[in-house]
Scaffold this motif. Structure first.
Motif, short mmCIF file in Angstrom:
data_model
loop_
_atom_site.label_atom_id
_atom_site.label_comp_id
_atom_site.label_asym_id
_atom_site.label_seq_id
_atom_site.Cartn_x
_atom_site.Cartn_y
_atom_site.Cartn_z
N PRO A 27 0.81 -1.23 0.00
CA PRO A 27 0.00 0.00 0.00
C PRO A 27 0.84 1.28 0.00
O PRO A 27 0.46 2.28 -0.62
CB PRO A 27 -0.82 -0.09 1.29
CG PRO A 27 -0.76 -1.50 1.71
CD PRO A 27 0.51 -2.06 1.16
N VAL A 28 1.99 1.25 0.66
CA VAL A 28 2.85 2.43 0.70
C VAL A 28 3.37 2.74 -0.70
O VAL A 28 3.30 3.88 -1.16
CB VAL A 28 4.02 2.21 1.69
CG1 VAL A 28 5.01 3.36 1.62
CG2 VAL A 28 3.50 2.03 3.10
N VAL A 29 3.87 1.72 -1.39
CA VAL A 29 4.40 1.93 -2.74
C VAL A 29 3.28 2.33 -3.68
O VAL A 29 3.45 3.24 -4.51
CB VAL A 29 5.11 0.64 -3.22
CG1 VAL A 29 5.51 0.76 -4.68
CG2 VAL A 29 6.34 0.37 -2.37
N ALA A 30 2.11 1.71 -3.57
CA ALA A 30 0.99 2.05 -4.45
C ALA A 30 0.55 3.49 -4.23
O ALA A 30 0.29 4.22 -5.19
CB ALA A 30 -0.17 1.09 -4.20
N SER A 31 0.48 3.93 -2.99
CA SER A 31 0.05 5.30 -2.73
C SER A 31 1.09 6.30 -3.24
O SER A 31 0.73 7.36 -3.77
CB SER A 31 -0.21 5.53 -1.25
OG SER A 31 0.97 5.31 -0.50
N LEU A 32 2.37 5.98 -3.13
CA LEU A 32 3.39 6.88 -3.68
C LEU A 32 3.29 6.97 -5.19
O LEU A 32 3.46 8.05 -5.77
CB LEU A 32 4.78 6.39 -3.26
CG LEU A 32 5.16 6.60 -1.80
CD1 LEU A 32 6.52 5.98 -1.51
CD2 LEU A 32 5.19 8.07 -1.46
N LEU A 33 3.00 5.86 -5.85
CA LEU A 33 2.84 5.88 -7.30
C LEU A 33 1.62 6.71 -7.70
O LEU A 33 1.66 7.45 -8.68
CB LEU A 33 2.72 4.46 -7.84
CG LEU A 33 4.00 3.63 -7.81
CD1 LEU A 33 3.72 2.19 -8.21
CD2 LEU A 33 5.05 4.25 -8.72
N ILE A 34 0.54 6.59 -6.94
CA ILE A 34 -0.67 7.36 -7.24
C ILE A 34 -0.40 8.85 -7.05
O ILE A 34 -0.79 9.68 -7.88
CB ILE A 34 -1.84 6.89 -6.36
CG1 ILE A 34 -2.28 5.49 -6.78
CG2 ILE A 34 -3.01 7.86 -6.43
CD1 ILE A 34 -3.26 4.84 -5.85
N VAL A 35 0.28 9.21 -5.97
CA VAL A 35 0.61 10.62 -5.73
C VAL A 35 1.50 11.16 -6.85
O VAL A 35 1.30 12.27 -7.34
CB VAL A 35 1.28 10.80 -4.35
CG1 VAL A 35 1.90 12.16 -4.21
CG2 VAL A 35 0.28 10.54 -3.25
N ALA A 36 2.47 10.37 -7.27
CA ALA A 36 3.36 10.82 -8.35
C ALA A 36 2.59 10.98 -9.65
O ALA A 36 2.84 11.91 -10.41
CB ALA A 36 4.50 9.81 -8.52
N ALA A 37 1.64 10.09 -9.92
CA ALA A 37 0.86 10.19 -11.15
C ALA A 37 -0.06 11.40 -11.11
O ALA A 37 -0.25 12.09 -12.12
CB ALA A 37 0.05 8.91 -11.35
N LEU A 38 -0.64 11.67 -9.95
CA LEU A 38 -1.54 12.82 -9.85
C LEU A 38 -0.79 14.15 -9.87
O LEU A 38 -1.31 15.16 -10.32
CB LEU A 38 -2.38 12.72 -8.56
CG LEU A 38 -3.40 11.59 -8.54
CD1 LEU A 38 -4.10 11.56 -7.19
CD2 LEU A 38 -4.41 11.75 -9.65
N ALA A 39 0.45 14.13 -9.37
CA ALA A 39 1.23 15.36 -9.35
C ALA A 39 1.61 15.78 -10.76
O ALA A 39 1.75 16.96 -11.04
CB ALA A 39 2.48 15.17 -8.50
N GLY A 40 1.77 14.83 -11.64
CA GLY A 40 2.12 15.15 -13.02
C GLY A 40 3.57 15.54 -13.15
O GLY A 40 4.34 15.53 -12.20
N ASN A 41 3.92 15.88 -14.36
CA ASN A 41 5.29 16.27 -14.63
C ASN A 41 5.28 17.71 -15.12
O ASN A 41 5.30 17.99 -16.30
CB ASN A 41 5.89 15.34 -15.69
CG ASN A 41 7.38 15.53 -15.81
OD1 ASN A 41 7.97 16.25 -15.02
ND2 ASN A 41 7.98 14.91 -16.80
N GLU A 42 5.25 18.65 -14.17
CA GLU A 42 5.14 20.05 -14.52
C GLU A 42 6.49 20.76 -14.51
O GLU A 42 6.55 21.97 -14.67
CB GLU A 42 4.18 20.76 -13.55
CG GLU A 42 2.77 20.23 -13.66
CD GLU A 42 1.83 20.99 -12.75
OE1 GLU A 42 2.22 22.05 -12.25
OE2 GLU A 42 0.71 20.51 -12.56
#
Length: 59
Positions: A27-42
């Motif tokens: 769950p920790v790794v999955a949540s970090l991946l979700i946060v990174a995906a939602l943050a985008g690459n700005e």
């Protein structure tokens, strides 16, 4: 390597402990991946000349 029941039980116990630790980290790794995906690459390598926060006061 011997096939005694004691050795098999030891390996099974070690495997279960590792599986439980891995389940805690999924769950920790999955949540970090979700946060990174939602943050985008700005990030931009070259900053823009116009500041997007300035509305219409400076043109």
């Amino acid at each position: 390597m011997s096939d005694s029941p004691d050795k098999r039980n030891e390996w099974r116990a070690i495997f279960y402990v590792q599986a439980r630790i891995a389940i805690l980290f999924v769950p920790v790794v999955a949540s970090l991946l979700i946060v990174a995906a939602l943050a985008g690459n700005e990030r931009k390598s070259v900053p823009s000349v116009l500041d997007p926060t300035v509305t219409g006061s400076v043109r």
